[in-house]
Write an enzyme that holds these catalytic residues in place. Structure first.
Site, mmCIF file in Angstrom:
data_model
loop_
_atom_site.group_PDB
_atom_site.id
_atom_site.type_symbol
_atom_site.label_atom_id
_atom_site.label_comp_id
_atom_site.label_asym_id
_atom_site.label_seq_id
_atom_site.Cartn_x
_atom_site.Cartn_y
_atom_site.Cartn_z
ATOM 1 N N HIS A 17 0.845 -1.202 0.000
ATOM 2 C CA HIS A 17 0.000 0.000 0.000
ATOM 3 C C HIS A 17 0.875 1.245 0.000
ATOM 4 C CE1 HIS A 17 -3.623 -2.242 1.382
ATOM 5 N NE2 HIS A 17 -2.717 -3.013 1.958
ATOM 6 N N HIS A 131 -2.577 -3.255 -3.451
ATOM 7 C CA HIS A 131 -3.986 -3.014 -3.141
ATOM 8 C C HIS A 131 -4.798 -2.943 -4.439
ATOM 9 C CE1 HIS A 131 -6.859 -0.534 -0.347
ATOM 10 N NE2 HIS A 131 -7.476 -1.522 -0.964
ATOM 11 N N LYS A 137 -8.483 0.755 -7.181
ATOM 12 C CA LYS A 137 -7.812 1.856 -6.484
ATOM 13 C C LYS A 137 -6.445 2.080 -7.100
ATOM 14 C CE LYS A 137 -9.876 1.010 -1.939
ATOM 15 N NZ LYS A 137 -10.432 2.321 -1.633
ATOM 16 N N CYS A 139 -3.798 2.834 -5.186
ATOM 17 C CA CYS A 139 -2.881 2.318 -4.155
ATOM 18 C C CYS A 139 -2.292 0.972 -4.568
ATOM 19 C CB CYS A 139 -3.655 2.176 -2.850
ATOM 20 S SG CYS A 139 -2.705 1.486 -1.488
HETATM 21 ZN ZN LIG Z 1 -4.038 0.461 0.082
#
Ligand SMILES: [Zn+2]
Length: 151
Positions: A17, A131, A137, A139
């Site tokens: 992350h 992630h 996302k 991330c």
């Molecule tokens: Zn994350």
């Protein structure tokens, strides 16, 4: 092998992350202070009982533990059992497909690879993901499999 929780889920995956912080966020402050701030976000904004990540890696490559590796973390909704979550400081404004070095430092690259090796020495890791491999996302702000294969 590392096991998590009372059910003792075997740890076989690392998920990476980012903190989505700007490069100069809390500049000059120790990583312990940054951990405290992320811990506060996770408690106050997410309602978790403590920081969700198991390790933090600062801009200078310093590493600090968060949640114990033997506790189930909180990093990916519905995908935390048997996972160690590592969070890189930085990554604000990053895209899922950015190259690692656009958002993170060479010291973080070295530290992350070293931390992965150390975890692999303790438990049978079969997957290292981001992630963004589990959710729509950005991330952690790079493609983890490309970064791994570049080593
Ligand atoms: Zn994350």
């Amino acid at each position: 092998m590392i096991f998590q929780g009372s059910v003792r889920y075997p740890v076989d995956e690392i998920v990476i992350h980012c903190a989505a912080t700007h490069p100069d966020w809390m500049r000059g402050q120790p990583l312990t202070a940054k951990r405290k701030e992320i811990d506060r976000w996770h408690r106050e904004e997410r309602g978790w009982r403590k920081i969700g990540y198991h390790h933090l890696i600062d801009r200078d490559g310093a590493i600090l533990p968060g949640r114990a590796e033997t506790e189930i973390g909180a990093g990916v909704e519905g995908h935390n059992r048997g996972v160690i979550h590592i969070c890189l400081i930085g990554g604000a404004g990053s895209a899922a497909t950015d190259p690692f070095e656009r958002n993170f430092t060479a010291a973080q690259d070295r530290a992350l690879r070293g931390l992965i090796d150390a975890i692999r020495a303790e438990t049978a890791i079969t997957r290292i993901t981001g992630h963004n491999d589990h959710a729509a996302k950005a991330c952690p702000g790079f493609v983890v499999r490309n970064w791994i294969n570049r080593a």
